[in-house]
Design a protein around this motif. Structure first.
Motif, PDB file in Angstrom:
ATOM      1  N   ASN A 111       0.868  -1.178   0.000  1.00 14.22           N
ATOM      2  CA  ASN A 111       0.000   0.000   0.000  1.00 14.22           C
ATOM      3  C   ASN A 111       0.907   1.231   0.000  1.00 14.22           C
ATOM      4  O   ASN A 111       2.111   1.130   0.272  1.00 14.22           O
ATOM      5  CB  ASN A 111      -0.958  -0.018   1.190  1.00 14.22           C
ATOM      6  N   VAL A 204      -8.081   4.324   1.462  1.00 17.12           N
ATOM      7  CA  VAL A 204      -8.447   3.067   0.788  1.00 17.12           C
ATOM      8  C   VAL A 204      -7.211   2.471   0.108  1.00 17.12           C
ATOM      9  O   VAL A 204      -6.709   3.013  -0.874  1.00 17.12           O
ATOM     10  CB  VAL A 204      -9.571   3.287  -0.254  1.00 17.12           C
ATOM     11  N   GLN A 206      -6.048  -0.114  -2.192  1.00 15.66           N
ATOM     12  CA  GLN A 206      -6.643  -1.026  -3.176  1.00 15.66           C
ATOM     13  C   GLN A 206      -5.717  -1.192  -4.378  1.00 15.66           C
ATOM     14  O   GLN A 206      -5.276  -0.204  -4.966  1.00 15.66           O
ATOM     15  CB  GLN A 206      -7.998  -0.477  -3.638  1.00 15.66           C
ATOM     16  N   THR A 207      -5.434  -2.434  -4.724  1.00 14.03           N
ATOM     17  CA  THR A 207      -4.520  -2.724  -5.832  1.00 14.03           C
ATOM     18  C   THR A 207      -5.200  -2.447  -7.167  1.00 14.03           C
ATOM     19  O   THR A 207      -6.341  -2.862  -7.396  1.00 14.03           O
ATOM     20  CB  THR A 207      -4.064  -4.198  -5.774  1.00 14.03           C
ATOM     21  N   LYS A 306      -7.477  -8.886  -5.774  1.00 16.92           N
ATOM     22  CA  LYS A 306      -8.256  -9.217  -4.566  1.00 16.92           C
ATOM     23  C   LYS A 306      -7.409 -10.002  -3.561  1.00 16.92           C
ATOM     24  O   LYS A 306      -7.518  -9.808  -2.348  1.00 16.92           O
ATOM     25  CB  LYS A 306      -9.502 -10.033  -4.946  1.00 16.92           C
ATOM     26  N   ASP A 309      -5.012  -7.530  -1.979  1.00 19.55           N
ATOM     27  CA  ASP A 309      -5.766  -6.640  -1.077  1.00 19.55           C
ATOM     28  C   ASP A 309      -6.121  -7.343   0.236  1.00 19.55           C
ATOM     29  O   ASP A 309      -6.039  -6.749   1.309  1.00 19.55           O
ATOM     30  CB  ASP A 309      -7.053  -6.157  -1.752  1.00 19.55           C
ATOM     31  N   ARG A 366     -12.583  -1.441   6.664  1.00 17.37           N
ATOM     32  CA  ARG A 366     -12.294  -2.445   5.625  1.00 17.37           C
ATOM     33  C   ARG A 366     -11.843  -3.768   6.246  1.00 17.37           C
ATOM     34  O   ARG A 366     -12.175  -4.842   5.746  1.00 17.37           O
ATOM     35  CB  ARG A 366     -11.226  -1.928   4.653  1.00 17.37           C
TER      36      ARG A 366
END
Length: 377
Positions: A111, A204, A206-207, A306, A309, A366
């Motif tokens: 991240n 957030v 997020q890849t 996913k 993440d 999250r």
């Protein structure tokens, strides 16, 4: 090896035989010397270039005279990081590094909260654990001055050509980048790259599947299936968590401006100011969680995104501010920590407070969402 390096001459970090010449260019660069003077000399001296410049140059020639290799540079950077950690953090902790093979090259995908500190701290952890430091992906949008390019390429950074706009030019740049990452890993050099372009200003993490499609360009050239090729890259997700979000107010201002005016155009030197603020501001406790190499079969970029993440969210270390902003009443929050967070929030302009609080709250929410989904399965 010479042929390989020449193939990437315009994007790769410097080799040992280029270090001394690069350092000379830095010492001869007035803009670089003036920046050093600004942050290291009394204001009255730094404002007089004909006095400040010779002083700084003399000091640098003395300090850098014995630096002749990339490893020498890394050792100097480690000394600086050690001082920075002591001065601007309460502690920096790591998890998961003991489970990695020190002789294996990995593709660390993390991240992204701070422009330079994120990869610097990944390197700090590897250095502490006697592992080889990484080659760092850095966007050419940051290379606004020649001295920044010199500093980055000296410090094992390679260039991502984000400024390429025409489709053919973009494809050529991305194919070269994909190939460079693969060849680096094959030659035993680990890589660090952020999970998406730009820092997560809204909290957030997020890849971006587009990043993973870029990695596969070289696999496609080798006629390998996505899942098979990805396994070869030894991807390790890394979750970086700051007790106090670096550049929180500046990030919130950008978001606020976009919300109210539709877009935000950075001023010249804004990224450099963010780098300096990231280094100099108080960050409290920082934790870096190194995940497990991804060996499960992911047949698409979306599936792999996913998987990355989930590891990043699962292993994200929640600080008191994350619990407070997330509205958690169950966690036992130390009164002193709660007071420190409240004091920090007092410095945030009123109109930006909801955005800054959201930055801290998002990882908490999250993580809860991921845990609920895991229970459902």
């Amino acid at each position: 090896m010479i042929e390989l390096e020449d193939k990437y001459a315009d994007i790769r970090p410097y080799n040992d035989d280029e270090v001394a010449t690069s350092l000379k260019r830095l010492i001869d660069d007035n803009a670089f010397i003036d920046v050093i003077a600004k942050y290291n000399l009394p204001r009255i001296l730094s404002a007089i270039p004909f006095v400040a410049r010779p002083l700084i140059r003399q000091q640098l020639r003395k300090k850098w005279g014995q630096i002749n290799s990339v490893e020498d540079v890394q050792n100097e950077v480690a000394k600086y990081l050690n001082k920075l950690v002591k001065r601007t953090t309460s502690e920096v902790t790591f998890s998961g590094l003991d489970k990695l093979d020190p002789n294996q090259a990995y593709l660390f995908i993390s991240n992204h909260r701070d422009i330079v500190l994120d990869p610097a701290l990944v390197n700090w952890g590897l250095f502490q654990h006697k592992m080889k430091t990484v080659r760092i992906a850095i966007g050419d949008n940051l290379l606004q001055r020649p001295y920044i390019t010199e500093l980055m390429r000296l410090n094992k950074s390679f260039i991502v050509k984000r400024s390429a706009k025409a489709p053919k030019e973009m494809l050529k740049a991305l194919t070269q980048l994909s190939s460079y990452i693969y060849d680096s890993l094959t030659a035993g050099n680990s890589i660090w790259i952020a999970q998406k372009e730009g820092r997560a200003k809204d909290g957030v993490d997020q890849t971006d599947p587009a990043l993973l499609k870029m990695l596969q360009l070289n696999g496609r050239k080798q006629k390998k299936e996505f899942g098979d090729y990805i396994k070869e890259l030894k991807i390790v997700p890394v979750s970086i968590s700051y007790q106090y979000e670096p550049c929180a107010i500046a990030k919130a201002k950008e978001l606020y401006h976009k919300q109210h005016h539709g877009q935000y155009v950075k001023s010249v030197g804004e990224d450099i100011a963010s780098i300096v603020e990231g280094f100099s501001s108080s960050k409290g406790h920082i934790h870096l969680a190194f995940g497990q190499p991804i060996e499960s079969h992911c047949d698409s970029a979306d599936e792999l995104a996913k998987t990355i993440d989930k590891q990043i969210i699962d292993s994200f270390y929640l600080h008191p501010g994350n619990f407070i902003a997330g509205g958690c009443t169950e966690a036992v929050i130390n009164k002193a920590d709660a007071a420190k967070f409240a004091k920090r929030m007092d410095k945030v302009p009123e109109e930006l407070k909801p955005l800054v609080l959201a930055m801290y709250a998002k990882p908490y929410h999250r993580k809860a969402e991921v845990n609920i989904k895991s229970c459902e399965h």
